[in-house]
Design a protein around this motif. Sequence first.
Motif, PDB file in Angstrom:
ATOM      1  N   GLN A 343      -4.734  97.202  28.543  1.00 13.52           N
ATOM      2  CA  GLN A 343      -5.940  97.346  29.611  1.00 13.52           C
ATOM      3  C   GLN A 343      -7.203  96.824  28.409  1.00 13.52           C
ATOM      4  O   GLN A 343      -8.076  96.247  29.305  1.00 13.52           O
ATOM      5  CB  GLN A 343      -6.086  98.914  29.984  1.00 13.52           C
ATOM      6  CG  GLN A 343      -5.083  98.868  31.138  1.00 13.52           C
ATOM      7  CD  GLN A 343      -5.244 100.626  31.200  1.00 13.52           C
ATOM      8  OE1 GLN A 343      -5.086 101.452  30.706  1.00 13.52           O
ATOM      9  NE2 GLN A 343      -5.193 100.568  32.693  1.00 13.52           N
ATOM     10  N   LYS A 344      -7.298  97.578  27.428  1.00 13.06           N
ATOM     11  CA  LYS A 344      -8.231  97.294  26.490  1.00 13.06           C
ATOM     12  C   LYS A 344      -8.440  95.638  26.237  1.00 13.06           C
ATOM     13  O   LYS A 344      -9.681  95.217  25.985  1.00 13.06           O
ATOM     14  CB  LYS A 344      -8.057  98.041  25.189  1.00 13.06           C
ATOM     15  CG  LYS A 344      -8.536  99.471  25.185  1.00 13.06           C
ATOM     16  CD  LYS A 344      -8.494 100.140  23.746  1.00 13.06           C
ATOM     17  CE  LYS A 344      -8.921 101.882  24.060  1.00 13.06           C
ATOM     18  NZ  LYS A 344      -8.671 102.234  22.626  1.00 13.06           N
ATOM     19  N   GLU A 347     -10.073  94.142  29.268  1.00  8.63           N
ATOM     20  CA  GLU A 347     -11.482  94.416  29.441  1.00  8.63           C
ATOM     21  C   GLU A 347     -12.442  93.916  28.392  1.00  8.63           C
ATOM     22  O   GLU A 347     -13.544  93.363  28.541  1.00  8.63           O
ATOM     23  CB  GLU A 347     -11.838  96.077  29.179  1.00  8.63           C
ATOM     24  CG  GLU A 347     -11.184  96.713  30.195  1.00  8.63           C
ATOM     25  CD  GLU A 347     -11.155  98.301  30.199  1.00  8.63           C
ATOM     26  OE1 GLU A 347     -11.714  98.649  29.087  1.00  8.63           O
ATOM     27  OE2 GLU A 347     -10.420  99.158  30.798  1.00  8.63           O
ATOM     28  N   GLN A 350     -12.878  90.496  29.416  1.00 10.50           N
ATOM     29  CA  GLN A 350     -13.920  90.375  30.522  1.00 10.50           C
ATOM     30  C   GLN A 350     -15.200  90.527  29.900  1.00 10.50           C
ATOM     31  O   GLN A 350     -16.378  89.905  30.663  1.00 10.50           O
ATOM     32  CB  GLN A 350     -13.666  91.199  31.534  1.00 10.50           C
ATOM     33  CG  GLN A 350     -12.553  90.867  32.322  1.00 10.50           C
ATOM     34  CD  GLN A 350     -11.862  92.080  33.336  1.00 10.50           C
ATOM     35  OE1 GLN A 350     -12.452  93.270  33.201  1.00 10.50           O
ATOM     36  NE2 GLN A 350     -10.950  91.900  34.124  1.00 10.50           N
TER      37      GLN A 350
END
Lengths: 351, 229
Positions: A343-344, A347, A350
């Motif tokens: 997830q990190k 992110e 992004q």
Amino acid sequence: MATSTLGEYLRARGVSRRQFLRFCATSASLMALPPSMVPRIAAALEVARRPSVIWLPFQECTGCTESITRAHGATIESLIFEAISLDYQHTLQAAAGEAAEHAREKAMKDNWGKYLLIVDGSIPTANPGYGTIAGVSNLEMLKEAASGCAAVVAVGSCAAFGGIPQANPNPTGAVSVSDVVKDKPIINISGCPPIPVVITGTLVQYLTFGKIPELDALGRPKAFYGQNIHDRCYRRPFYERGQFAESFDDEGAKKGWCLFKLGCKGPVTYNACATTKWNNGTSFPIEAGHGCIGCSEPKFWDKGGFYQPLSAGDWGSGRTIAAAAGAGVVLGAAAAALGRKRQKDVEAKQS
Amino acid sequence: MTLLDFARGPGLQWSVAIFVFGLLWRLVGIFFLRTKPDLSEPRNPAKWKGLRLIALRSWPRKEFLEGTAFGEVMGYTFHLGFLVALFFYVPHLLFFESVFEGLLGTDFEGIFGFRWPVLPTAAITFLSAVSVAALVAVLIHRITNPVKRLISNFDDYFSWLLTVAPLATGLLAYAHAGGIRYETLLGTHILSAEVLLVWFPFSKLIHAFTIFAARGATGMIFERKGASL
């Protein structure tokens, strides 16, 4: 072999025709035979020759012999039992030592291929010295006696399945009759002890039809072991209604409620206790207030506690489950950590 | 070792171990996942009110009733029948009591101060039979409905089979069906429940442990965003 017939023997003992026919009718009923078979049973028993029977007691407590000999009063069943030519039974016979052994050898020789061999008690195999009769080991005596018999009747759970002597850790290497005898028909009459009328009933069946009765998967006569205790138990309606005794002295126990919660093994025990009962039809263990302990089933001594309900699980030490729980938490945490890292990473890309 | 001995002993121990392992793996893995930070201004700061969604989603919505009524009715029927048979039948209760005693050293009454209630066997038999009928109905519906058939996979059908098996084998054991010995039927019944336990955490059946948490989490997100529940 003795020459007198059962009919002659019973008449000499003062058994009336009415009593005899009543016994035949009861036997037919026990064997689940139609009433039309009663005359045939009577005719067969009337002319049956007293068969030679050799009874070998091995690793046993004498409970099976007690069961058959302590039948309440001089029942016709006990007369039938006496009417066989019991040529050897070292617990009951007066002779001992060499005289007794000579009687056994003579009976075997005179009736070679025809005599009925009854065995009670298991057979020790760990050491020949654990069980000897006149210096002969139980194992050797069984092999010798079985070689000339027409059939073997294993009386009691010890002879039929190994019983209590075979219970863990089985220090004597106890085995059942069927573990030793492979080439003769074997009838298992299990129970600790078996019901007297079941022993005599099986003999009646053998004498009447001249052949081994229909047996279940464990070698027991279906006529007596065809139904489980639970299905014939007079407390069954309480089971259906969900009314159970919680302890042996509570209100439920006093009202005769079902003993399933107190460990009754009736649902997985096949025997005729609930129908023929004990002590001349007086009662049976459940009627006396105690659950069935499943004594007519193999390894009944090692199937968990007598007071453990049938549906309770055998959890062992629980280490496997504890280890599995630990492994699950570790793997879950690792999976979550991996997920968080991904997830990190996403992110970070992004932003 | 007989079938029943295996089912009550090693079979039970290993199936429960796999169930516990899989369940903790899945739950810890899900609950420790990172929640994406929401930097927007909350429309409704009392987001906990969104927990209402747990109850709201458990009840059919009027506008969709025509399309969902069959599934809702049959779903509730077999779920309730299954759960009542599982938790209110005496032999099952005694099994759970053995779990309590094994883990905590005391029975249900020792923990909660009252006895676990049970239902008569006839009621359990009836509810089990109704559950089986409802499960058969939902299977037929799944197969005959083109949309449901399209979105169904092996997991759906195998989970159905393993769910219906303990109910069916339990009924067969009670009825002593086919003249088969009771202990064989009972052993089969217990084994069918154990296979269900093994499959449970790795299949859609895990919803039993995640559905309410998922609805609650979704409700809280909706509430924060000010969505109408």
